[in-house]
Motif scaffolding. Structure first.
Motif, PDB file in Angstrom:
ATOM      1  N   ILE A  48       0.825  -1.201   0.000  1.00  0.00           N
ATOM      2  CA  ILE A  48       0.000   0.000   0.000  1.00  0.00           C
ATOM      3  C   ILE A  48       0.862   1.254   0.000  1.00  0.00           C
ATOM      4  CG2 ILE A  48      -1.677   1.332   1.311  1.00  0.00           C
ATOM      5  CD1 ILE A  48      -2.778  -1.135  -0.058  1.00  0.00           C
ATOM      6  N   SER A  49       1.765   1.326   0.945  1.00  0.00           N
ATOM      7  CA  SER A  49       2.611   2.505   1.072  1.00  0.00           C
ATOM      8  C   SER A  49       3.919   2.094   1.714  1.00  0.00           C
ATOM      9  CB  SER A  49       1.912   3.568   1.928  1.00  0.00           C
ATOM     10  OG  SER A  49       2.755   4.697   2.082  1.00  0.00           O
ATOM     11  N   CYS A  50       5.010   2.488   1.100  1.00  0.00           N
ATOM     12  CA  CYS A  50       6.326   2.063   1.583  1.00  0.00           C
ATOM     13  C   CYS A  50       7.293   3.230   1.548  1.00  0.00           C
ATOM     14  CB  CYS A  50       6.874   0.922   0.734  1.00  0.00           C
ATOM     15  SG  CYS A  50       5.853  -0.556   0.749  1.00  0.00           S
ATOM     16  N   PHE A  51       8.006   3.403   2.650  1.00  0.00           N
ATOM     17  CA  PHE A  51       9.035   4.439   2.756  1.00  0.00           C
ATOM     18  C   PHE A  51      10.391   3.777   2.937  1.00  0.00           C
ATOM     19  CE2 PHE A  51      11.141   8.297   3.857  1.00  0.00           C
ATOM     20  CZ  PHE A  51      12.066   7.946   4.824  1.00  0.00           C
ATOM     21  N   SER A  52      11.401   4.329   2.295  1.00  0.00           N
ATOM     22  CA  SER A  52      12.746   3.804   2.481  1.00  0.00           C
ATOM     23  C   SER A  52      13.731   4.942   2.654  1.00  0.00           C
ATOM     24  CB  SER A  52      13.166   2.949   1.281  1.00  0.00           C
ATOM     25  OG  SER A  52      14.511   2.526   1.423  1.00  0.00           O
ATOM     26  N   SER A  53      14.681   4.772   3.563  1.00  0.00           N
ATOM     27  CA  SER A  53      15.730   5.761   3.765  1.00  0.00           C
ATOM     28  C   SER A  53      16.671   5.829   2.567  1.00  0.00           C
ATOM     29  CB  SER A  53      16.525   5.425   5.032  1.00  0.00           C
ATOM     30  OG  SER A  53      17.098   4.143   4.917  1.00  0.00           O
ATOM     31  N   VAL A  54      16.621   4.837   1.680  1.00  0.00           N
ATOM     32  CA  VAL A  54      17.515   4.820   0.519  1.00  0.00           C
ATOM     33  C   VAL A  54      17.290   6.052  -0.340  1.00  0.00           C
ATOM     34  CG1 VAL A  54      17.962   3.656  -1.679  1.00  0.00           C
ATOM     35  CG2 VAL A  54      17.858   2.345   0.439  1.00  0.00           C
ATOM     36  N   ASP A  55      16.009   6.383  -0.570  1.00  0.00           N
ATOM     37  CA  ASP A  55      15.739   7.572  -1.392  1.00  0.00           C
ATOM     38  C   ASP A  55      14.906   8.607  -0.659  1.00  0.00           C
ATOM     39  OD1 ASP A  55      13.240   5.871  -3.482  1.00  0.00           O
ATOM     40  OD2 ASP A  55      13.351   6.242  -1.329  1.00  0.00           O
ATOM     41  N   GLY A  56      14.507   8.293   0.562  1.00  0.00           N
ATOM     42  CA  GLY A  56      13.746   9.256   1.355  1.00  0.00           C
ATOM     43  C   GLY A  56      12.359   9.539   0.827  1.00  0.00           C
ATOM     44  N   ARG A  57      11.879   8.664  -0.023  1.00  0.00           N
ATOM     45  CA  ARG A  57      10.580   8.902  -0.647  1.00  0.00           C
ATOM     46  C   ARG A  57       9.579   7.844  -0.193  1.00  0.00           C
ATOM     47  NH1 ARG A  57      11.776   9.785  -6.973  1.00  0.00           N
ATOM     48  NH2 ARG A  57       9.600  10.390  -6.925  1.00  0.00           N
ATOM     49  N   THR A  58       8.322   8.208  -0.292  1.00  0.00           N
ATOM     50  CA  THR A  58       7.247   7.300   0.058  1.00  0.00           C
ATOM     51  C   THR A  58       6.511   6.891  -1.211  1.00  0.00           C
ATOM     52  OG1 THR A  58       6.983   8.334   2.230  1.00  0.00           O
ATOM     53  CG2 THR A  58       5.175   6.968   1.426  1.00  0.00           C
ATOM     54  N   TYR A  59       6.360   5.607  -1.384  1.00  0.00           N
ATOM     55  CA  TYR A  59       5.631   5.061  -2.536  1.00  0.00           C
ATOM     56  C   TYR A  59       4.207   4.739  -2.109  1.00  0.00           C
ATOM     57  CZ  TYR A  59       4.041   1.466  -5.797  1.00  0.00           C
ATOM     58  OH  TYR A  59       3.300   0.726  -6.683  1.00  0.00           O
ATOM     59  N   TYR A  60       3.272   5.055  -2.980  1.00  0.00           N
ATOM     60  CA  TYR A  60       1.872   4.699  -2.745  1.00  0.00           C
ATOM     61  C   TYR A  60       1.365   3.876  -3.924  1.00  0.00           C
ATOM     62  CZ  TYR A  60       1.656   8.113   1.040  1.00  0.00           C
ATOM     63  OH  TYR A  60       1.871   8.808   2.205  1.00  0.00           O
ATOM     64  N   ALA A  61       0.665   2.800  -3.610  1.00  0.00           N
ATOM     65  CA  ALA A  61       0.002   2.037  -4.658  1.00  0.00           C
ATOM     66  C   ALA A  61      -1.124   2.877  -5.242  1.00  0.00           C
ATOM     67  CB  ALA A  61      -0.555   0.736  -4.085  1.00  0.00           C
ATOM     68  N   ASP A  62      -1.509   2.577  -6.471  1.00  0.00           N
ATOM     69  CA  ASP A  62      -2.595   3.329  -7.115  1.00  0.00           C
ATOM     70  C   ASP A  62      -3.869   3.281  -6.274  1.00  0.00           C
ATOM     71  OD1 ASP A  62      -1.695   2.467 -10.556  1.00  0.00           O
ATOM     72  OD2 ASP A  62      -0.969   4.042  -9.202  1.00  0.00           O
ATOM     73  N   SER A  63      -4.105   2.156  -5.610  1.00  0.00           N
ATOM     74  CA  SER A  63      -5.316   2.014  -4.804  1.00  0.00           C
ATOM     75  C   SER A  63      -5.295   2.910  -3.568  1.00  0.00           C
ATOM     76  CB  SER A  63      -5.482   0.547  -4.372  1.00  0.00           C
ATOM     77  OG  SER A  63      -4.340   0.127  -3.629  1.00  0.00           O
ATOM     78  N   ALA A  64      -4.100   3.414  -3.219  1.00  0.00           N
ATOM     79  CA  ALA A  64      -3.953   4.227  -2.010  1.00  0.00           C
ATOM     80  C   ALA A  64      -3.809   5.716  -2.296  1.00  0.00           C
ATOM     81  CB  ALA A  64      -2.731   3.756  -1.223  1.00  0.00           C
ATOM     82  N   LYS A  65      -3.428   6.043  -3.499  1.00  0.00           N
ATOM     83  CA  LYS A  65      -3.164   7.458  -3.812  1.00  0.00           C
ATOM     84  C   LYS A  65      -4.399   8.312  -3.594  1.00  0.00           C
ATOM     85  CE  LYS A  65       0.513   6.608  -7.156  1.00  0.00           C
ATOM     86  NZ  LYS A  65       0.901   6.612  -8.590  1.00  0.00           N
ATOM     87  N   GLY A  66      -4.192   9.405  -2.875  1.00  0.00           N
ATOM     88  CA  GLY A  66      -5.266  10.345  -2.622  1.00  0.00           C
ATOM     89  C   GLY A  66      -6.164   9.974  -1.454  1.00  0.00           C
ATOM     90  N   ARG A  67      -6.074   8.746  -0.955  1.00  0.00           N
ATOM     91  CA  ARG A  67      -6.931   8.324   0.156  1.00  0.00           C
ATOM     92  C   ARG A  67      -6.147   7.905   1.392  1.00  0.00           C
ATOM     93  NH1 ARG A  67     -10.202   4.017  -0.111  1.00  0.00           N
ATOM     94  NH2 ARG A  67      -8.831   2.855  -1.520  1.00  0.00           N
ATOM     95  N   PHE A  68      -4.974   7.363   1.180  1.00  0.00           N
ATOM     96  CA  PHE A  68      -4.155   6.884   2.299  1.00  0.00           C
ATOM     97  C   PHE A  68      -2.905   7.739   2.410  1.00  0.00           C
ATOM     98  CE2 PHE A  68      -5.638   2.194   1.594  1.00  0.00           C
ATOM     99  CZ  PHE A  68      -6.943   2.573   1.842  1.00  0.00           C
TER     100      PHE A  68
END
Length: 129
Positions: A48-68
């Motif tokens: 659903i949503s994953c953060f990594s210190s490698v790039d400091g960015r948070t990834y959101y799945a399409d199903s989560a974007k805008g809601r989670f």
């Protein structure tokens, strides 16, 4: 020992909001990779949503974007997943996962759940229509 304790699930009505918590112990989140997944009956585990210190960015799945949205409280060593505009198809067991040190990007972790070393026990979210 590294432990992840997920909590906050419950029975919700469609359109409602809910915040899940993942309390971590045994490591700090400064260099970690932390993510949220869910698994509905008969379906594969979905990142659903994953953060990594490698790039400091948070990834959101399409199903989560805008809601989670994911957030963290470093003082409490806790990561949150804020769910809004809930839909019946959001019904699933939600898990948090972590690597003590991030090795991959958030998007990689979310699409390859086996990359995580540690998993919480899961918390059930049920959304009624």
């Amino acid at each position: 020992d590294v432990q992840l304790q997920a909590s906050g699930g419950g029975l919700m009505q469609a359109g409602g909001s809910l915040t899940l918590s993942c309390a971590a112990s045994g490591f700090t989140s400064d260099d970690a990779a932390i993510g949220w997944f869910r698994q509905a009956p008969g379906k594969e585990r979905e990142g659903i949503s994953c953060f990594s210190s490698v790039d400091g960015r948070t990834y959101y799945a399409d199903s989560a974007k805008g809601r989670f949205a994911i957030s963290s409280d470093n003082a409490r060593n806790t990561v949150y997943l804020h769910l809004s505009d809930l839909k019946p198809e959001d019904t699933a067991v939600y898990y948090c996962a972590a690597d003590i040190v991030g090795y991959y990007s958030g998007s990689y972790y979310c699409q390859n759940y086996n990359a995580y070393t540690y998993w919480g026990q899961g918390t059930q979210v049920t959304v009624s229509s």
